[in-house]
Design a protein around this motif. Structure first.
Motif, PDB file in Angstrom:
ATOM      1  N   SER A  20      58.451  96.023  26.183  1.00 49.57           N
ATOM      2  CA  SER A  20      59.285  95.195  25.301  1.00 49.57           C
ATOM      3  C   SER A  20      60.036  94.105  26.057  1.00 49.57           C
ATOM      4  CB  SER A  20      60.263  96.065  24.512  1.00 49.57           C
ATOM      5  OG  SER A  20      61.254  96.601  25.355  1.00 49.57           O
ATOM      6  N   LEU A  21      60.318  94.320  27.328  1.00 48.12           N
ATOM      7  CA  LEU A  21      61.027  93.294  28.101  1.00 48.12           C
ATOM      8  C   LEU A  21      60.280  91.966  28.109  1.00 48.12           C
ATOM      9  CD1 LEU A  21      62.251  95.287  31.216  1.00 48.12           C
ATOM     10  CD2 LEU A  21      63.635  94.400  29.349  1.00 48.12           C
ATOM     11  N   HIS A  22      58.953  92.042  28.106  1.00 46.01           N
ATOM     12  CA  HIS A  22      58.157  90.826  28.210  1.00 46.01           C
ATOM     13  C   HIS A  22      57.409  90.476  26.932  1.00 46.01           C
ATOM     14  CE1 HIS A  22      59.080  90.894  32.423  1.00 46.01           C
ATOM     15  NE2 HIS A  22      58.715  92.153  32.461  1.00 46.01           N
ATOM     16  N   ASN A  23      57.484  91.334  25.923  1.00 50.03           N
ATOM     17  CA  ASN A  23      56.693  91.109  24.721  1.00 50.03           C
ATOM     18  C   ASN A  23      57.473  91.171  23.420  1.00 50.03           C
ATOM     19  OD1 ASN A  23      53.795  91.053  25.837  1.00 50.03           O
ATOM     20  ND2 ASN A  23      54.719  92.839  26.802  1.00 50.03           N
ATOM     21  N   ALA A  24      58.764  91.366  23.475  1.00 49.65           N
ATOM     22  CA  ALA A  24      59.547  91.524  22.250  1.00 49.65           C
ATOM     23  C   ALA A  24      59.901  90.196  21.590  1.00 49.65           C
ATOM     24  CB  ALA A  24      60.821  92.310  22.526  1.00 49.65           C
ATOM     25  N   CYS A  25      59.860  89.112  22.346  1.00 54.75           N
ATOM     26  CA  CYS A  25      60.305  87.818  21.818  1.00 54.75           C
ATOM     27  C   CYS A  25      59.191  86.787  21.843  1.00 54.75           C
ATOM     28  CB  CYS A  25      61.447  87.269  22.668  1.00 54.75           C
ATOM     29  SG  CYS A  25      62.919  88.279  22.709  1.00 54.75           S
ATOM     30  N   TYR A  26      59.244  85.913  20.863  1.00 58.67           N
ATOM     31  CA  TYR A  26      58.390  84.733  20.878  1.00 58.67           C
ATOM     32  C   TYR A  26      59.067  83.628  20.081  1.00 58.67           C
ATOM     33  CZ  TYR A  26      56.654  86.348  16.275  1.00 58.67           C
ATOM     34  OH  TYR A  26      56.544  86.765  14.980  1.00 58.67           O
TER      35      TYR A  26
ATOM     36  N   ASN B 193      63.591  87.030  27.263  1.00 54.39           N
ATOM     37  CA  ASN B 193      63.940  88.430  27.462  1.00 54.39           C
ATOM     38  C   ASN B 193      65.136  88.720  26.563  1.00 54.39           C
ATOM     39  OD1 ASN B 193      65.343  90.760  28.436  1.00 54.39           O
ATOM     40  ND2 ASN B 193      64.174  90.632  30.333  1.00 54.39           N
ATOM     41  N   TYR B 194      64.943  89.587  25.608  1.00 48.20           N
ATOM     42  CA  TYR B 194      66.004  89.859  24.631  1.00 48.20           C
ATOM     43  C   TYR B 194      67.277  90.373  25.291  1.00 48.20           C
ATOM     44  CZ  TYR B 194      64.826  94.832  24.851  1.00 48.20           C
ATOM     45  OH  TYR B 194      64.615  96.113  25.286  1.00 48.20           O
TER      46      TYR B 194
END
Length: 132
Positions: A60-66, A91-92
């Motif tokens: 999630s550190l690298h894939n939670a945001c776009y 990074n959220y």
């Protein structure tokens, strides 16, 4: 033939050592990022007790945001505004945000016509499970 084997072994050993240090370095960076939210004891316990959750948190550190374009013709007044200093490294946790269980979150990015999306834990779980 013997020279070829020695050369192969040297290359193999170099590759193996390089790979080890690369993985170790990545692990250190992940742990460093997680240390903003978790103590080192919490991380050690999480790794041992619930390694899948630890892997999901790392994912999630690298894939939670776009980032998406702001929708045209729709009101965005109800969305909070966030400052995103580096759009290429989302990074959220660094943005002071958190993941909620069952709803994606949308934020206006200050000074742009873009929006930040933070995926829900349900979406992240599905993505992570399908990548395995």
């Amino acid at each position: 033939m013997l020279k070829q084997n020695k050369k192969f072994m040297k290359h193999f050993l170099f590759l193996a050592v390089s790979l080890f240090f690369s993985c170790y370095s990545f692990s250190q960076k992940v742990d460093e990022t997680l240390s903003k939210k978790y103590t080192s004891e919490e991380m050690k316990t999480l790794k041992k007790v619930d390694s899948k959750k630890y892997e999901l948190i790392n994912y999630s550190l690298h894939n939670a945001c776009y980032v998406i374009d702001m929708p045209s013709g729709k009101s965005t007044s109800e969305f909070k505004v966030v400052s995103v200093p580096n759009m290429s490294k989302l990074n959220y946790q660094d943005l002071g945000l958190s993941i909620i269980e069952n709803e994606n979150q949308y934020f206006l990015i200050q000074g742009t016509t873009k929006m930040l999306v933070v995926k829900s834990s349900i979406v992240l779980n599905q993505e992570f499970s399908s990548k395995k």
